[in-house]
Write a protein that holds these residues in place. Structure first.
Motif, PDB file in Angstrom:
ATOM      1  N   VAL A  75      85.174 -12.277  84.096  1.00 17.55           N
ATOM      2  CA  VAL A  75      84.531 -13.415  83.434  1.00 17.55           C
ATOM      3  C   VAL A  75      85.510 -14.597  83.399  1.00 17.55           C
ATOM      4  O   VAL A  75      86.647 -14.475  83.853  1.00 17.55           O
ATOM      5  N   GLY A  76      85.030 -15.744  82.853  1.00 17.06           N
ATOM      6  CA  GLY A  76      85.710 -17.006  83.132  1.00 17.06           C
ATOM      7  C   GLY A  76      87.014 -17.371  82.448  1.00 17.06           C
ATOM      8  O   GLY A  76      87.201 -18.521  82.040  1.00 17.06           O
ATOM      9  N   ARG A  77      87.950 -16.450  82.326  1.00 17.83           N
ATOM     10  CA  ARG A  77      89.280 -16.790  81.815  1.00 17.83           C
ATOM     11  C   ARG A  77      90.318 -16.028  82.629  1.00 17.83           C
ATOM     12  O   ARG A  77      90.166 -14.821  82.863  1.00 17.83           O
ATOM     13  N   TYR A  78      91.375 -16.727  83.017  1.00 23.44           N
ATOM     14  CA  TYR A  78      92.428 -16.116  83.831  1.00 23.44           C
ATOM     15  C   TYR A  78      93.774 -16.674  83.389  1.00 23.44           C
ATOM     16  O   TYR A  78      93.860 -17.835  82.989  1.00 23.44           O
TER      17      TYR A  78
ATOM     18  N   VAL B 258     103.432  -8.612  79.867  1.00 20.15           N
ATOM     19  CA  VAL B 258     103.519  -8.085  81.242  1.00 20.15           C
ATOM     20  C   VAL B 258     104.095  -9.105  82.241  1.00 20.15           C
ATOM     21  O   VAL B 258     104.560  -8.723  83.322  1.00 20.15           O
ATOM     22  N   GLU B 259     104.044 -10.380  81.884  1.00 20.97           N
ATOM     23  CA  GLU B 259     104.507 -11.470  82.765  1.00 20.97           C
ATOM     24  C   GLU B 259     103.960 -11.356  84.185  1.00 20.97           C
ATOM     25  O   GLU B 259     104.677 -11.506  85.176  1.00 20.97           O
ATOM     26  N   SER B 260     102.689 -11.020  84.262  1.00 24.03           N
ATOM     27  CA  SER B 260     101.974 -10.907  85.541  1.00 24.03           C
ATOM     28  C   SER B 260     100.583 -11.501  85.344  1.00 24.03           C
ATOM     29  O   SER B 260     100.127 -11.638  84.201  1.00 24.03           O
ATOM     30  N   PRO B 261      99.887 -11.794  86.439  1.00 23.69           N
ATOM     31  CA  PRO B 261      98.540 -12.361  86.294  1.00 23.69           C
ATOM     32  C   PRO B 261      97.612 -11.446  85.478  1.00 23.69           C
ATOM     33  O   PRO B 261      97.673 -10.217  85.611  1.00 23.69           O
ATOM     34  N   VAL B 262      96.794 -12.075  84.660  1.00 27.55           N
ATOM     35  CA  VAL B 262      95.867 -11.324  83.805  1.00 27.55           C
ATOM     36  C   VAL B 262      94.494 -11.979  83.932  1.00 27.55           C
ATOM     37  O   VAL B 262      94.382 -13.211  83.862  1.00 27.55           O
ATOM     38  N   ILE B 263      93.450 -11.175  84.128  1.00 26.09           N
ATOM     39  CA  ILE B 263      92.105 -11.761  84.185  1.00 26.09           C
ATOM     40  C   ILE B 263      91.223 -11.128  83.111  1.00 26.09           C
ATOM     41  O   ILE B 263      91.415  -9.962  82.741  1.00 26.09           O
ATOM     42  N   ALA B 264      90.275 -11.915  82.631  1.00 26.38           N
ATOM     43  CA  ALA B 264      89.401 -11.431  81.560  1.00 26.38           C
ATOM     44  C   ALA B 264      88.285 -10.569  82.146  1.00 26.38           C
ATOM     45  O   ALA B 264      87.699 -10.915  83.175  1.00 26.38           O
ATOM     46  N   LEU B 265      88.003  -9.465  81.499  1.00 25.77           N
ATOM     47  CA  LEU B 265      86.945  -8.552  81.930  1.00 25.77           C
ATOM     48  C   LEU B 265      85.959  -8.328  80.796  1.00 25.77           C
ATOM     49  O   LEU B 265      86.323  -8.373  79.628  1.00 25.77           O
ATOM     50  N   LYS B 266      84.723  -8.067  81.193  1.00 27.66           N
ATOM     51  CA  LYS B 266      83.697  -7.683  80.230  1.00 27.66           C
ATOM     52  C   LYS B 266      82.903  -6.520  80.814  1.00 27.66           C
ATOM     53  O   LYS B 266      82.602  -6.516  82.018  1.00 27.66           O
ATOM     54  N   TYR B 267      82.547  -5.576  79.974  1.00 26.54           N
ATOM     55  CA  TYR B 267      81.686  -4.473  80.410  1.00 26.54           C
ATOM     56  C   TYR B 267      80.285  -5.029  80.662  1.00 26.54           C
ATOM     57  O   TYR B 267      79.752  -5.765  79.841  1.00 26.54           O
ATOM     58  N   MET B 268      79.710  -4.708  81.818  1.00 26.17           N
ATOM     59  CA  MET B 268      78.338  -5.170  82.131  1.00 26.17           C
ATOM     60  C   MET B 268      77.476  -3.970  82.499  1.00 26.17           C
ATOM     61  O   MET B 268      77.962  -3.016  83.117  1.00 26.17           O
TER      62      MET B 268
END
Ligand code: UTP
Length: 271
Positions: A200-203, A149-159
């Protein structure tokens, strides 16, 4: 290609006081290695070649840990304990450090990486968030999506609902499998969270994030959030969330830290 990573490690670790008065949370041991060692390993495994660790004057232990220990090596050799030298092997990567004068928030810490990043996209790994996956590690999963995608990506988790008030929670416009097109992020929502997907803690960030970080004066004013900057960035370009695979443990929460230790020692099944 993502070759650089920033690891912010200058926070006060207030949830883990009093031990964090003298022992950085990032140095909490997990099977004999500090948490931040696992994070540097994760970065290296995902192809990172240069790391900037953001420290503070209370975090010299981190700098010492990633230094060579010539005296200790000589001592082990002189006492026929050379078989222990393997324990001193460090991840092969170039690490540099910058000090954050005041822990004014994650956004402020990342801003200190501006000249390190230059014009390159970079990964951000939070060293108190340990994510264990049998397949590709969390950072690699984000890099793989970034390469498409060559765009910012952030890590998500279901909570679960009851945990959402502790996290940044995303609002999305669309979803394709684990990939979410982001609309906004609500930091620690008190009511009506927009989804069950927490940051969550990865971007993976692009250098235009730096212009979105609001600089505020004062030492201990309101926290400068990275999520606020990402929300601003979303006004200009597409940003993605990726529901990562893996078990995540926040070592700033004692129960999760203990769970992680039991898990790593093979005493407990993944949660
Ligand atoms: P956290 O908010 O989880 O850590 O930040 P903290 O602030 O140290 O701990 P608590 O919440 O008070 O218990 C995530 C990561 O970002 C770093 C922290 O060191 C941690 O590794 N951080 C946070 C900075 O480098 N600078 C800051 O101003 C804030």
């Amino acid at each position: 290609m993502i070759k650089k990573a920033i690891i912010p490690a200058a926070g006060y670790g207030t949830r883990s006081l009093p031990i964090t008065k003298v022992l950085p949370k990032e140095m909490f041991p997990i099977k004999g290695k500090p948490s931040i060692h696992y994070i540097v390993e994760e970065a290296v495994e995902s192809g990172i070649e240069e790391i900037l660790i953001i420290v503070s004057k209370y975090k010299n232990l981190i700098v010492d840990y990633f230094d060579v220990s010539l005296e200790l090596e000589a001592f082990l050799e002189s006492r026929n304990k050379a078989y222990l030298l393997d324990k001193l092997v460090l991840p092969k990567v170039h690490i540099q450090y910058t000090r954050q004068p005041y822990a004014r928030g994650l956004g402020d810490a990342i801003l200190l990486g501006r000249s390190f990043a230059g014009n390159d996209p970079f990964a951000v790994l939070l060293p108190d968030d340990i994510i264990i996956n049998q397949g590709a590690n969390a950072t690699k999963q984000l890099i793989d999506l970034y390469n498409t995608v060559e765009s910012p990506v952030i890590a998500l988790k279901y909570m679960k609902d009851e945990l959402l008030h502790k996290y940044g929670v995303v609002d999305i416009t669309s979803q394709e499998g684990q990939v979410h097109h982001l609309k906004s992020i609500i930091e620690k929502p008190k009511h009506s969270p927009p989804s069950n997907l927490a940051v969550v803690g990865r971007y993976i960030m692009t250098p235009d994030i730096f212009d979105c970080i609001t600089v505020k004066s004062g030492e201990f004013g309101e926290e400068i959030q990275l999520t606020d900057a990402i929300c601003k960035l979303m006004a200009n370009r597409a940003c993605y969330g990726y529901e990562i695979e893996g078990d995540r443990f926040d070592i700033g929460i004692e129960e999760e830290y203990l769970q992680l230790i039991r898990y790593i020692h093979g005493l407990e099944n993944p949660i």
